[in-house]
Design an enzyme around this catalytic site. Sequence first.
Site, short mmCIF file in Angstrom:
data_model
loop_
_atom_site.label_atom_id
_atom_site.label_comp_id
_atom_site.label_asym_id
_atom_site.label_seq_id
_atom_site.Cartn_x
_atom_site.Cartn_y
_atom_site.Cartn_z
N LYS A 74 0.84 -1.19 0.00
CA LYS A 74 0.00 0.00 0.00
C LYS A 74 0.88 1.25 0.00
CE LYS A 74 -4.35 -1.34 0.14
NZ LYS A 74 -5.33 -0.88 -0.85
N THR A 75 0.28 2.38 -0.30
CA THR A 75 1.02 3.62 -0.53
C THR A 75 1.73 4.14 0.72
OG1 THR A 75 -0.41 4.21 -2.35
CG2 THR A 75 0.75 6.02 -1.27
#
Length: 405
Positions: A74-75
């Site tokens: 995820k970011t």
Amino acid sequence: MIRHILTVFCLILSGELPALAQENIEGTAREPVTILISIDGFRPDYLDRGITPNLNALAKAGIEGPMRPSFPTKTFPNHYTLVTGKTPDGHGVVGNRMEDKARPGERFTMASKDPFWWDQAEPIWITAEKQGVRSATMFWPGSEISFGGVRPSDWWPFSEALSNDRRIRAVVDWMRRPAESRPKLVTLYFDTVDTAGHFYGPAPSDKLHDVIQAMDTGIGFLRSELDALGQPVNLVIVSDHGMAEVGPERVIRLDEIYARDQYRLVESGNYAGIEPLGDDTSAIEAAFLKPHHNMQCWRRENIPARFAYGTNPRVPTIFCLPETGWLVYQDVPEWLTRTGGGHGYDNFAPDMTALFIASGPGISAGGSVDIFDNVDIYALVAHLSGVRPGPSDGSVEHFLPKFTQ
Ligand SMILES: [Zn+2]
């Protein structure tokens, strides 16, 4: 000194020495700046589609290779790994949304600015500032956080609406400053390729490729502007994760596993984070931990070691990971009517592989490097920018043969 400046000025007027004028006016050559660029969601195979001449030229002039992101892909967890050198377990940003038992009723989201969520590790721009290396952040997750009053010398509050062009021009403007207020370490963040990858999916399409091509043109513009200033630059260009195709035909429904009023759903989509409610959680654990089609769930402490995830108490009590390309929801979102893209999956899945290019005076033209973990980027950026790194889960060892000094 004044006579020196006047002499240079006259030479410029007379058309002589234009290329050296910048250096002569300042009296000394410019020191290199290190710019860490994240192109969110840029899958390395986008470089093979014939639409990225500027990125390909940088890769050729320096080094490139596949980079394994941290889990979950995820970011926010990965951006914080890139600037701290620690896995999400180590730096504490274990998801884009998360909870902490020390703050009951609260939930971290990507808009959270409270240092509580960020201070389990120190990002490199803070370490740099403490060592007298001037840093500037043109966006990065965590860059708006004050660490005991220390911040980057220059930083902007995140605005998705600020165009890539404006972001690049802001960095170039910093480099126009006199030496004493010019940053040595810069971060620069772009979200457009990730947004397009989610919307159109990672497969070749004109709409996705238009966005990738515009990004590549922006990188070329940054380079030419810095060249025009006579500013040497070490560019480290990365992404936080890749992108997998997702679609409405590959959805796992949590309501088929257990009643939703018996647990709190912390995150869902590319994985599910579950906090059981009540005192006796044996029935809900039994339901989730049994085998499922296209998905596996674990108790936090039993997540396989290769993910390096689960020792931080912020990791949800039960964690469910679908096969790459599958989605897991309580309620299927309205947008999920056609093929798109997603990430958050197994960090060893080829579709999750991230971009890595490094090029500049500190890097020899070394061709490609073997796959490595993204915890090493912190040590690389520290080396290039002259920052003494703190303890981390990575090292520069992988890049040593590629350094020029
Ligand atoms: Zn991302």
